[in-house]
Write a protein that holds these residues in place. Structure first.
Motif, PDB file in Angstrom:
ATOM      1  N   ASN A   2     -43.462   1.085 -64.864  1.00 18.59           N
ATOM      2  CA  ASN A   2     -42.679   0.552 -63.753  1.00 18.59           C
ATOM      3  C   ASN A   2     -42.721  -0.964 -63.666  1.00 18.59           C
ATOM      4  N   GLU A   3     -43.378  -1.590 -64.638  1.00 25.52           N
ATOM      5  CA  GLU A   3     -43.472  -3.036 -64.610  1.00 25.52           C
ATOM      6  C   GLU A   3     -42.099  -3.673 -64.803  1.00 25.52           C
ATOM      7  N   ASN A   4     -41.907  -4.781 -64.136  1.00 28.51           N
ATOM      8  CA  ASN A   4     -40.662  -5.536 -64.246  1.00 28.51           C
ATOM      9  C   ASN A   4     -40.907  -6.671 -65.239  1.00 28.51           C
ATOM     10  N   PRO A   5     -40.386  -6.557 -66.471  1.00 33.17           N
ATOM     11  CA  PRO A   5     -40.671  -7.562 -67.488  1.00 33.17           C
ATOM     12  C   PRO A   5     -40.319  -8.989 -67.063  1.00 33.17           C
ATOM     13  N   SER A   6     -39.192  -9.156 -66.403  1.00 29.99           N
ATOM     14  CA  SER A   6     -38.795 -10.512 -66.004  1.00 29.99           C
ATOM     15  C   SER A   6     -39.709 -11.063 -64.909  1.00 29.99           C
ATOM     16  N   ALA A   7     -40.222 -10.188 -64.047  1.00 30.65           N
ATOM     17  CA  ALA A   7     -41.149 -10.643 -63.000  1.00 30.65           C
ATOM     18  C   ALA A   7     -42.463 -11.101 -63.618  1.00 30.65           C
ATOM     19  N   PHE A   8     -42.948 -10.361 -64.616  1.00 27.28           N
ATOM     20  CA  PHE A   8     -44.178 -10.766 -65.300  1.00 27.28           C
ATOM     21  C   PHE A   8     -44.017 -12.157 -65.897  1.00 27.28           C
ATOM     22  N   ARG A   9     -42.964 -12.323 -66.662  1.00 25.78           N
ATOM     23  CA  ARG A   9     -42.739 -13.602 -67.356  1.00 25.78           C
ATOM     24  C   ARG A   9     -42.541 -14.741 -66.352  1.00 25.78           C
ATOM     25  N   SER A  31     -51.315  -9.246 -77.198  1.00 25.22           N
ATOM     26  CA  SER A  31     -50.222  -8.429 -77.732  1.00 25.22           C
ATOM     27  C   SER A  31     -49.718  -7.429 -76.690  1.00 25.22           C
ATOM     28  N   HIS A  32     -50.633  -6.836 -75.929  1.00 24.89           N
ATOM     29  CA  HIS A  32     -50.202  -5.873 -74.909  1.00 24.89           C
ATOM     30  C   HIS A  32     -49.396  -6.579 -73.819  1.00 24.89           C
ATOM     31  N   LEU A  33     -49.858  -7.749 -73.401  1.00 19.40           N
ATOM     32  CA  LEU A  33     -49.120  -8.515 -72.398  1.00 19.40           C
ATOM     33  C   LEU A  33     -47.726  -8.869 -72.916  1.00 19.40           C
ATOM     34  N   SER A  34     -47.642  -9.249 -74.169  1.00 17.93           N
ATOM     35  CA  SER A  34     -46.335  -9.565 -74.765  1.00 17.93           C
ATOM     36  C   SER A  34     -45.414  -8.354 -74.735  1.00 17.93           C
ATOM     37  N   TYR A  35     -45.962  -7.174 -75.070  1.00 17.96           N
ATOM     38  CA  TYR A  35     -45.152  -5.956 -75.043  1.00 17.96           C
ATOM     39  C   TYR A  35     -44.668  -5.632 -73.631  1.00 17.96           C
ATOM     40  N   VAL A  36     -45.510  -5.883 -72.631  1.00 13.09           N
ATOM     41  CA  VAL A  36     -45.092  -5.638 -71.246  1.00 13.09           C
ATOM     42  C   VAL A  36     -43.957  -6.581 -70.876  1.00 13.09           C
ATOM     43  N   GLU A  37     -44.077  -7.850 -71.263  1.00 12.81           N
ATOM     44  CA  GLU A  37     -43.018  -8.813 -70.955  1.00 12.81           C
ATOM     45  C   GLU A  37     -41.713  -8.478 -71.678  1.00 12.81           C
TER      46      GLU A  37
END
Length: 84
Positions: A2-9, A31-37
């Motif tokens: 449910n993470e919002n990639p644009s919100a993370f970035r 790498s995991h953070l990059s995949y979430v973004e």
């Protein structure tokens, strides 16, 4: 996921952090953070809390908005009309 990639970035950039810095401070892999973004992975609730803490926001700030039930009802109603 449910993470919002644009919100993370956006929040990471607003905090002035690189992917490497945020990952290190939150205790997750770069790498995991990059995949979430990129919208290809998600985090556990524990990791979401750690990231939100580092970014100075709440967990819901990092998630996709909940669908509006009224919008869902209208979409379903319109679908039923067009099928009839």
């Amino acid at each position: 996921m449910n993470e919002n990639p644009s919100a993370f970035r956006r929040r990471r950039i607003e905090a002035g952090l690189s992917v490497t810095e945020l990952a290190r401070k939150a205790g997750v892999t770069k790498s995991h953070l990059s995949y979430v973004e990129l919208g290809k992975a998600g985090f556990s609730p524990r990791n979401l809390k750690a990231i939100a803490t580092v970014l100075g926001c709440t967990i819901p700030d990092l998630l996709l908005p909940e669908p509006d039930s009224k919008t869902e009802d209208k979409t379903e109603e319109q679908s039923n009309r067009s099928a009839a």
